[in-house]
Write an enzyme that holds these catalytic residues in place. Structure first.
Site, PDB file in Angstrom:
ATOM      1  N   ASP A  14       0.833  -1.212   0.000  1.00  0.00           N
ATOM      2  CA  ASP A  14       0.000   0.000   0.000  1.00  0.00           C
ATOM      3  C   ASP A  14       0.865   1.258   0.000  1.00  0.00           C
ATOM      4  O   ASP A  14       1.977   1.259   0.526  1.00  0.00           O
ATOM      5  CB  ASP A  14      -0.904  -0.033   1.249  1.00  0.00           C
ATOM      6  CG  ASP A  14      -2.062   0.946   1.142  1.00  0.00           C
ATOM      7  OD1 ASP A  14      -2.345   1.425   0.026  1.00  0.00           O
ATOM      8  OD2 ASP A  14      -2.691   1.229   2.180  1.00  0.00           O
ATOM      9  N   ASN A  62     -10.917  -2.426  -5.503  1.00  0.00           N
ATOM     10  CA  ASN A  62     -10.163  -1.411  -6.256  1.00  0.00           C
ATOM     11  C   ASN A  62     -10.835  -1.030  -7.580  1.00  0.00           C
ATOM     12  O   ASN A  62     -10.499  -0.006  -8.182  1.00  0.00           O
ATOM     13  CB  ASN A  62      -8.717  -1.861  -6.492  1.00  0.00           C
ATOM     14  CG  ASN A  62      -7.845  -1.813  -5.247  1.00  0.00           C
ATOM     15  OD1 ASN A  62      -6.910  -2.595  -5.094  1.00  0.00           O
ATOM     16  ND2 ASN A  62      -8.130  -0.885  -4.333  1.00  0.00           N
TER      17      ASN A  62
HETATM   18  C1  IPE Z   1      -5.319  -2.676  -0.217  1.00  0.00           C
HETATM   19  O1  IPE Z   1      -5.027  -1.338  -0.336  1.00  0.00           O
HETATM   20  C2  IPE Z   1      -5.300  -3.315  -1.574  1.00  0.00           C
HETATM   21  C3  IPE Z   1      -3.993  -3.459  -2.214  1.00  0.00           C
HETATM   22  C4  IPE Z   1      -2.836  -3.121  -1.681  1.00  0.00           C
HETATM   23  C5  IPE Z   1      -4.005  -4.025  -3.530  1.00  0.00           C
HETATM   24  P1  IPE Z   1      -6.182  -0.235  -0.474  1.00  0.00           P
HETATM   25  O2  IPE Z   1      -5.492   1.066  -0.612  1.00  0.00           O
HETATM   26  O3  IPE Z   1      -7.124  -0.612  -1.549  1.00  0.00           O
HETATM   27  O4  IPE Z   1      -6.922  -0.359   0.917  1.00  0.00           O
HETATM   28  P2  IPE Z   1      -7.783   0.720   1.716  1.00  0.00           P
HETATM   29  O5  IPE Z   1      -8.764   1.291   0.746  1.00  0.00           O
HETATM   30  O6  IPE Z   1      -6.840   1.752   2.231  1.00  0.00           O
HETATM   31  O7  IPE Z   1      -8.417  -0.055   2.834  1.00  0.00           O
HETATM   32  C1  IPE Z   2      -1.572   0.378  -3.389  1.00  0.00           C
HETATM   33  O1  IPE Z   2      -1.386   1.747  -3.433  1.00  0.00           O
HETATM   34  C2  IPE Z   2      -1.847  -0.199  -4.761  1.00  0.00           C
HETATM   35  C3  IPE Z   2      -3.257  -0.552  -4.992  1.00  0.00           C
HETATM   36  C4  IPE Z   2      -4.194  -0.559  -4.094  1.00  0.00           C
HETATM   37  C5  IPE Z   2      -3.623  -0.951  -6.338  1.00  0.00           C
HETATM   38  P1  IPE Z   2      -2.580   2.780  -3.332  1.00  0.00           P
HETATM   39  O2  IPE Z   2      -2.980   3.182  -4.710  1.00  0.00           O
HETATM   40  O3  IPE Z   2      -3.668   2.273  -2.470  1.00  0.00           O
HETATM   41  O4  IPE Z   2      -1.842   4.008  -2.615  1.00  0.00           O
HETATM   42  P2  IPE Z   2      -2.462   4.992  -1.540  1.00  0.00           P
HETATM   43  O5  IPE Z   2      -3.022   4.148  -0.424  1.00  0.00           O
HETATM   44  O6  IPE Z   2      -3.513   5.771  -2.245  1.00  0.00           O
HETATM   45  O7  IPE Z   2      -1.295   5.818  -1.099  1.00  0.00           O
HETATM   46 MG    MG Z   3      -4.092   2.437  -0.494  1.00  0.00          MG
END
Ligand code: IPE
Ligand code: IPE
Ligand code: MG
Length: 234
Positions: A14, A62
């Site tokens: 993340d 997502n």
């Molecule tokens: C979890 O991260 C999913 C992945 C790393 C693929 P998210 O960014 O989607 O999770 P939330 O929304 O902060 O819970």
């Molecule tokens: C994790 O990074 C990757 C996916 C969930 C696909 P994020 O896109 O969630 O990054 P933040 O949480 O917005 O920083």
């Molecule tokens: Mg995230």
């Protein structure tokens, strides 16, 4: 590394978006940097003798992001798999995917099949990439498969145990994660490995995923080794 290292490490990768925001660049460049981090880390994890690594790349939730971001992530996945096949002919790492792959575009599904085929003879670390993965969706899909088997007379209702459920999950062929790492400081599972995480140890770091490195992985493993896992016993 000694024998007490975790057999299976699962990572919630993340923070790509925040990493990009800090640099005033588009989110998709954060995801690209995250993919490079993954490439470096899997080589290192294989070297130190990790047997299984599962990485959360795209969740069932997502899809609710902007079309622009979802398209960028799907294009990155296409590119990642093609480059991976091209650049890793001599690698020992065996790759497969977990999650509901059937919802992805046909060409991505074909690429995944090709990657799993070329991987099938490899003997090193098992890398499981979670794409369109959600723990609840996985349990639901598992229950539907069990129901179908009952209908077809292959399983009887009275024989269903916890093991039956485990055997129908996407993770049926490997152990539950010993250690779950989450980057970017968020203290939640976000629908990752709900069934399998029952007794996993957690390691959360404030570091954003693209900045996560070898030393961070070693720190997570060191902390894991100092934990006392009791599994409900005394
Ligand atoms: C979890 O991260 C999913 C992945 C790393 C693929 P998210 O960014 O989607 O999770 P939330 O929304 O902060 O819970
Ligand atoms: C994790 O990074 C990757 C996916 C969930 C696909 P994020 O896109 O969630 O990054 P933040 O949480 O917005 O920083
Ligand atoms: Mg995230």
């Amino acid at each position: 590394m000694d024998k007490n290292i975790p057999e299976h490490i699962a990572i919630i990768m993340d923070g790509n978006g925040r990493w990009a925001k800090k640099r005033f660049i588009p989110r998709k460049l954060g995801h690209r940097a995250g993919a490079q981090t993954l490439n470096k880390l899997i080589k290192y994890a294989d070297e130190i003798g990790i047997k299984h690594m599962t990485v959360y790349a795209f969740s069932t939730e997502n899809w609710s992001r902007s079309k622009e971001e979802v398209d960028a992530l799907m294009n990155l996945l296409r590119e990642y798999i093609s480059d991976y096949i091209r650049d890793n002919k001599d690698s020992n790492i065996k790759v497969d995917m977990i999650g509901d792959i059937s919802a992805l575009d046909d060409d991505i599904q074909e690429k995944i099949k090709e990657l799993e085929d070329v991987s099938s003879i490899k003997k090193g670390m098992n890398l499981h990439i979670a794409v369109n993965y959600g723990g609840r969706d996985e349990i639901l899909r598992s229950l539907k498969k069990i129901y179908k088997n009952i209908e077809e007379g292959k399983i009887s209702f009275n024989d269903i145990t916890e093991k039956t459920i485990s055997n129908f999950l996407d993770t049926r062929n490997f152990p539950d994660p010993d250690l779950i790492i989450r980057t970017s400081g968020e203290l939640r599972l976000s629908n990752f490995m709900l069934w399998q995480a029952a007794y996993s140890e957690f390691y959360v770091t404030d570091k954003l995923w693209p900045d996560f490195n070898k030393d961070d992985l070693l720190d997570a493993i060191e902390q894991y080794k100092s934990r006392s896992r009791r599994f409900g016993g005394r």
